[in-house]
Enzyme design. Structure first.
Site, PDB file in Angstrom:
ATOM      1  CB  CYS A  73      -0.899  -0.010   1.224  1.00 60.18           C
ATOM      2  SG  CYS A  73      -1.912   1.472   1.414  1.00 60.18           S
ATOM      3  CB  CYS A 197      -5.196   3.784  -4.557  1.00 55.05           C
ATOM      4  SG  CYS A 197      -4.326   2.214  -4.722  1.00 55.05           S
TER       5      CYS A 197
END
EC number: 5.1.1.7
Length: 260
Positions: A73, A197
């Site tokens: 991530c 993101c």
């Protein structure tokens, strides 16, 4: 058991962080899912554990809001770098271990820069691009990203061929006249659109450059929750020294009681 948690966000991509250097947090999918639930828990796109790592500065373990341990991530990586700096564990520059390998990060006064993995393969299809920037990403260029039903179309692609159950993150990207990218992302594991993101922003920037839609570096990207940028070097068809830059901010600290 009681845990002190810290809430951080990177361009609206929010995370619960735990200082787990003593590894007292017992990983349980339902427990993590409840912590991340926005009605019954703290509320977050994911949970991140900061653990010891020898000889590196620390180890990052990331779990999506569905409770499953996930791939890398990017915004979470920038947030844990800021977290480690705020705890006084590291200086401005650091190296940490994550599921996809080692990452360098640099904490600046108003943003955090994170070096992502190298990318040596950009798959080109008639309707989209596919690449892995630490997590798998489907990148689709559109004329007007605001008109896209990200929840409906993203879920259809995420669960459809060729991704099926393993899934892919899905990015819809518009390139404006200034070569700025406007992105909206459906994240697997969250199973919804997130405000940003990091691995998706990185994937979109590399795909746009590969497609000849942008030529200026760094590439500026506007996510729903904030602005980020991506820069890299291209050598022998390989994208190296890939850096993701953007805000990573502390939101609040709290205490949560969990049954082990």
């Amino acid at each position: 058991m009681k845990y002190t948690f810290y809430k951080y966000q990177g361009a609206g991509n929010d995370f619960v962080l735990l200082d787990d250097r003593e590894e007292t947090f017992l990983v349980d999918r339902q427990k993590i899912e409840r912590i991340c639930h926005r009605n019954f828990g703290v509320g977050a796109d994911g949970l991140i554990l900061l653990q010891n790592s020898n000889p590196y500065d620390f180890r990052m373990r990331y779990f999506n809001s569905d409770g499953r341990e996930s791939s890398m991530c990017g915004n979470g990586g920038r947030c844990i770098a800021q977290f480690a700096f705020d705890l006084g564990l590291v200086q401005q520059e650091m190296t940490f271990e994550a599921i996809d390998g080692l990452h360098r990060a640099v904490v600046h006064p108003t943003y955090v820069a994170l070096e992502m993995i190298d990318v040596d393969k950009v798959e080109v299809y008639p309707s989209h691009y596919f690449l892995n920037t630490g997590s798998p990403h489907h990148v689709q260029f559109v004329a007007d990203v605001q008109k896209i039903d990200v929840q409906k179309e993203g879920a259809k692609i995420r669960y459809g061929a060729p991704y099926f159950e393993q899934g892919s993150n899905v990015n819809f990207v518009e390139v404006d006249e200034n070569q700025t990218l406007h992105i909206r992302t459906y994240e697997r594991g969250v199973e919804a659109e997130t405000l940003a993101c990091g691995t998706g922003v990185t994937a979109a920037a590399i795909a746009a450059y590969s497609a000849g839609k942008v030529s200026q570096l760094p590439i500026h990207v506007k996510a729903v929750g904030g602005d980020l940028s991506v820069q890299f070097m291209l050598a022998n068809l390989r994208y190296e020294q890939v850096w993701l830059e953007g805000p990573a901010q502390f939101v609040f600290e709290g205490m949560i009681t969990l049954e082990n």
